[in-house]
Design a protein around this motif. Structure first.
Motif, mmCIF file in Angstrom:
data_model
loop_
_atom_site.group_PDB
_atom_site.id
_atom_site.type_symbol
_atom_site.label_atom_id
_atom_site.label_comp_id
_atom_site.label_asym_id
_atom_site.label_seq_id
_atom_site.Cartn_x
_atom_site.Cartn_y
_atom_site.Cartn_z
ATOM 1 N N LEU A 122 -84.481 122.349 -32.273
ATOM 2 C CA LEU A 122 -84.087 121.268 -33.175
ATOM 3 C C LEU A 122 -85.269 120.830 -34.035
ATOM 4 O O LEU A 122 -86.413 120.798 -33.552
ATOM 5 C CB LEU A 122 -83.588 120.065 -32.370
ATOM 6 C CG LEU A 122 -82.371 120.312 -31.482
ATOM 7 C CD1 LEU A 122 -82.153 119.141 -30.532
ATOM 8 C CD2 LEU A 122 -81.142 120.505 -32.335
ATOM 9 N N PRO A 123 -85.024 120.495 -35.295
ATOM 10 C CA PRO A 123 -86.114 119.920 -36.089
ATOM 11 C C PRO A 123 -86.735 118.742 -35.358
ATOM 12 O O PRO A 123 -86.025 117.858 -34.871
ATOM 13 C CB PRO A 123 -85.410 119.480 -37.379
ATOM 14 C CG PRO A 123 -84.227 120.401 -37.482
ATOM 15 C CD PRO A 123 -83.776 120.628 -36.067
ATOM 16 N N ALA A 124 -88.034 118.763 -35.222
ATOM 17 C CA ALA A 124 -88.722 117.751 -34.414
ATOM 18 C C ALA A 124 -88.556 116.364 -35.015
ATOM 19 O O ALA A 124 -88.648 116.182 -36.234
ATOM 20 C CB ALA A 124 -90.196 118.103 -34.273
ATOM 21 N N ASP A 125 -88.331 115.390 -34.149
ATOM 22 C CA ASP A 125 -88.178 113.988 -34.546
ATOM 23 C C ASP A 125 -89.518 113.301 -34.363
ATOM 24 O O ASP A 125 -90.005 113.144 -33.245
ATOM 25 C CB ASP A 125 -87.097 113.326 -33.680
ATOM 26 C CG ASP A 125 -86.893 111.851 -34.017
ATOM 27 O OD1 ASP A 125 -87.492 111.385 -35.005
ATOM 28 O OD2 ASP A 125 -86.138 111.192 -33.286
ATOM 29 N N ALA A 166 -90.726 106.910 -33.655
ATOM 30 C CA ALA A 166 -91.163 106.276 -32.412
ATOM 31 C C ALA A 166 -90.053 106.207 -31.385
ATOM 32 O O ALA A 166 -90.317 106.067 -30.185
ATOM 33 C CB ALA A 166 -91.685 104.869 -32.709
ATOM 34 N N VAL A 167 -88.789 106.322 -31.825
ATOM 35 C CA VAL A 167 -87.661 106.235 -30.885
ATOM 36 C C VAL A 167 -87.772 107.308 -29.814
ATOM 37 O O VAL A 167 -87.396 107.105 -28.659
ATOM 38 C CB VAL A 167 -86.334 106.364 -31.650
ATOM 39 C CG1 VAL A 167 -85.146 106.432 -30.691
ATOM 40 C CG2 VAL A 167 -86.162 105.182 -32.610
ATOM 41 N N ARG A 168 -88.302 108.462 -30.203
ATOM 42 C CA ARG A 168 -88.404 109.575 -29.273
ATOM 43 C C ARG A 168 -89.266 109.227 -28.063
ATOM 44 O O ARG A 168 -89.096 109.783 -26.981
ATOM 45 C CB ARG A 168 -88.974 110.790 -30.007
ATOM 46 C CG ARG A 168 -89.152 112.021 -29.147
ATOM 47 C CD ARG A 168 -89.574 113.188 -30.004
ATOM 48 N NE ARG A 168 -90.025 114.314 -29.209
ATOM 49 C CZ ARG A 168 -90.503 115.437 -29.718
ATOM 50 N NH1 ARG A 168 -90.571 115.602 -31.027
ATOM 51 N NH2 ARG A 168 -90.909 116.402 -28.920
ATOM 52 N N THR A 169 -90.211 108.347 -28.220
ATOM 53 C CA THR A 169 -91.129 108.025 -27.126
ATOM 54 C C THR A 169 -90.562 106.990 -26.169
ATOM 55 O O THR A 169 -91.164 106.713 -25.131
ATOM 56 C CB THR A 169 -92.463 107.486 -27.685
ATOM 57 O OG1 THR A 169 -92.211 106.245 -28.381
ATOM 58 C CG2 THR A 169 -93.079 108.484 -28.655
ATOM 59 N N GLU A 216 -88.420 121.252 -31.976
ATOM 60 C CA GLU A 216 -88.514 120.831 -30.586
ATOM 61 C C GLU A 216 -87.738 121.812 -29.717
ATOM 62 O O GLU A 216 -86.564 122.114 -29.967
ATOM 63 C CB GLU A 216 -87.959 119.420 -30.408
ATOM 64 C CG GLU A 216 -88.147 118.888 -28.991
ATOM 65 C CD GLU A 216 -87.681 117.445 -28.826
ATOM 66 O OE1 GLU A 216 -87.774 116.922 -27.697
ATOM 67 O OE2 GLU A 216 -87.209 116.849 -29.826
ATOM 68 N N VAL A 217 -88.394 122.326 -28.682
ATOM 69 C CA VAL A 217 -87.790 123.283 -27.750
ATOM 70 C C VAL A 217 -88.233 122.926 -26.334
ATOM 71 O O VAL A 217 -89.249 122.259 -26.135
ATOM 72 C CB VAL A 217 -88.214 124.743 -28.063
ATOM 73 C CG1 VAL A 217 -87.706 125.180 -29.416
ATOM 74 C CG2 VAL A 217 -89.729 124.901 -28.002
ATOM 75 N N GLY A 218 -87.469 123.372 -25.349
ATOM 76 C CA GLY A 218 -87.873 123.155 -23.968
ATOM 77 C C GLY A 218 -86.715 122.784 -23.067
ATOM 78 O O GLY A 218 -85.549 122.728 -23.475
ATOM 79 N N ARG A 219 -87.049 122.518 -21.806
ATOM 80 C CA ARG A 219 -86.010 122.303 -20.797
ATOM 81 C C ARG A 219 -85.185 121.049 -21.035
ATOM 82 O O ARG A 219 -84.020 120.990 -20.666
ATOM 83 C CB ARG A 219 -86.662 122.278 -19.410
ATOM 84 C CG ARG A 219 -87.059 123.668 -18.941
ATOM 85 C CD ARG A 219 -87.638 123.698 -17.550
ATOM 86 N NE ARG A 219 -89.039 123.311 -17.547
ATOM 87 C CZ ARG A 219 -89.899 123.652 -16.586
ATOM 88 N NH1 ARG A 219 -89.487 124.374 -15.555
ATOM 89 N NH2 ARG A 219 -91.157 123.276 -16.644
#
Length: 375
Positions: free
Chosen positions: A55-58, A61-64, A83-86
């Motif tokens: 996914l296009p990385a966000d 600050a909401v992501r944190t 953004e990639v990963g488990r």
């Protein structure tokens, strides 16, 4: 087509020492990325996986926000971050966004992000240099030399995996995905012989793994999007009787169930519903939609009709070579219904599902790579 010495490939190599070449393997499927990483004590490898979603990385600050950091990485592709990963599902909005199920998958941004994500997991486990990296391709793509060359050229060298980290890859080897499962058969020799004995056909239990080189073995890999098959005779791939059928995997099964459920409910069901249907089918639970639980067992005839059609496409692609098959081996994430159809069609041929079948190809890739590095 040059073929490896498969007798050697099936030998389980000794654990790596500090002086051994660093060998790693990645199997990028349409559903999951499977990869080998350094295990906790550093003496061997273990297999992990994450969804084939980029996914296009966000950057907001909401992501944190939240109680813990999600298990993902931002990796660079063509000047953008993905953004990639488990835990990438936590960033997903909609069931199919972030996936690529086209025939050009291997050279697209999503494939590159997923491969770099796998390399990032390897870097986090302590491997900033890889002497030999084994990558897999679906059978129909592996048969195209330009695609194999593209992967070798694109992933050899210094690979930027994000956050200032680089993984240096000295050599890339590309394999057809089901070949990994073939290399790993010896890990489950007793279970294989038990299936051979139970089948009661012309094939007797095998005295050793070397006996596989005397057989015609059909490797079948029902994946998320494609159904791949390899006919391996005397340890060599028969390219004329090997192939792949697109839209013949798990995605088609889930889509057929979702369409049937939507028709019964009288309303279309969007892409966000597909993961729920997929999980319910895997876990054999009800799917909850708008507060109502729906039992999916009644769609078993729909599922089996899709699987039977896919198997028919494979048998047609074998070009009568099914007459000479001694053994069928299934790998992939959801082989059970394919096993049932094949067992019914060919009751005298043993049909063996590899234990932990989802990871069978990448386990075999790791074995192939270690054998090649030792040679």
């Amino acid at each position: 087509m040059p073929t490896p010495n498969t007798s050697k490939l099936r030998e389980v190599p000794a654990p790596q020492t500090s002086a051994s070449p660093v060998v790693r393997a990645i199997d990028v499927g349409f559903g999951l990325v499977k990869l080998s990483v350094r295990d906790g004590d550093g003496d061997g490898t273990t297999i992990i996986n994450f969804p084939s979603i980029a996914l296009p990385a966000d950057a907001s600050a909401v992501r944190t926000l939240g109680t813990r950091r999600r298990d993902t990485f931002d990796v660079p592709v063509n000047g953008a971050l993905y953004e990639v990963g488990r835990d990438v599902g936590l960033a997903q909005a909609g069931g199919s966004f972030g996936r690529d199920v086209t025939d050009e998958f291997y050279r697209g941004a999503i494939y590159e992000a997923l491969t770099k994500g796998a390399l990032r997991y390897m870097a986090e486990a302590g491997d900033s240099r890889i002497d030999l990296l084994v990558l897999g391709l679906p059978v129909n793509q592996y048969n195209d030399a330009k695609r194999r060359d593209y992967l070798r050229d694109h992933y050899q060298g210094d690979i930027d995996v994000g956050d200032g980290k680089t993984v240096s890859v000295a050599k890339v080897v590309v394999q057809a995905q089901p070949m990994g499962g073939y290399a790993a058969i010896d890990e489950h020799f007793d279970e294989l012989n038990a299936v051979i004995t139970k089948t009661g056909g012309a094939l007797d239990p095998l005295p050793s793994g070397d006996a596989l080189d005397d057989l015609a073995v059909l490797m079948v890999d029902p994946g998320e999007h494609t159904l791949d098959w390899l006919l391996i005779q005397q340890g060599s791939i028969n390219p004329k009787a090997s192939g792949a059928a697109s839209d013949a995997g798990r995605h088609r099964v889930v889509r057929a169930v979702q369409e049937s459920l939507g028709a019964e409910l009288g309303r279309p069901l969007g892409p966000a519903v597909m993961p729920k249907v997929n999980d319910a089918l895997r876990l054999r639970t009800k799917v909850k939609l708008s507060g109502v639980a729906h039992d999916l067992d009644r769609y078993e005839p729909v599922i089996m009709s899709v699987v039977e059609d896919s198997v028919n496409r494979m048998i047609d692609g074998l070009r009568d070579a099914h007459e000479i098959i001694d053994l069928v081996v299934l790998v992939g994430g959801h082989p059970e219904r394919y096993r049932d159809v094949l067992t019914k069609r060919f009751p005298a041929i043993p049909v063996f599902v590899m234990p932990d079948s989802m990871a069978a190809n990448v386990r075999g890739f790791q074995m192939i790579g270690e054998a090649l590095a030792e040679g």
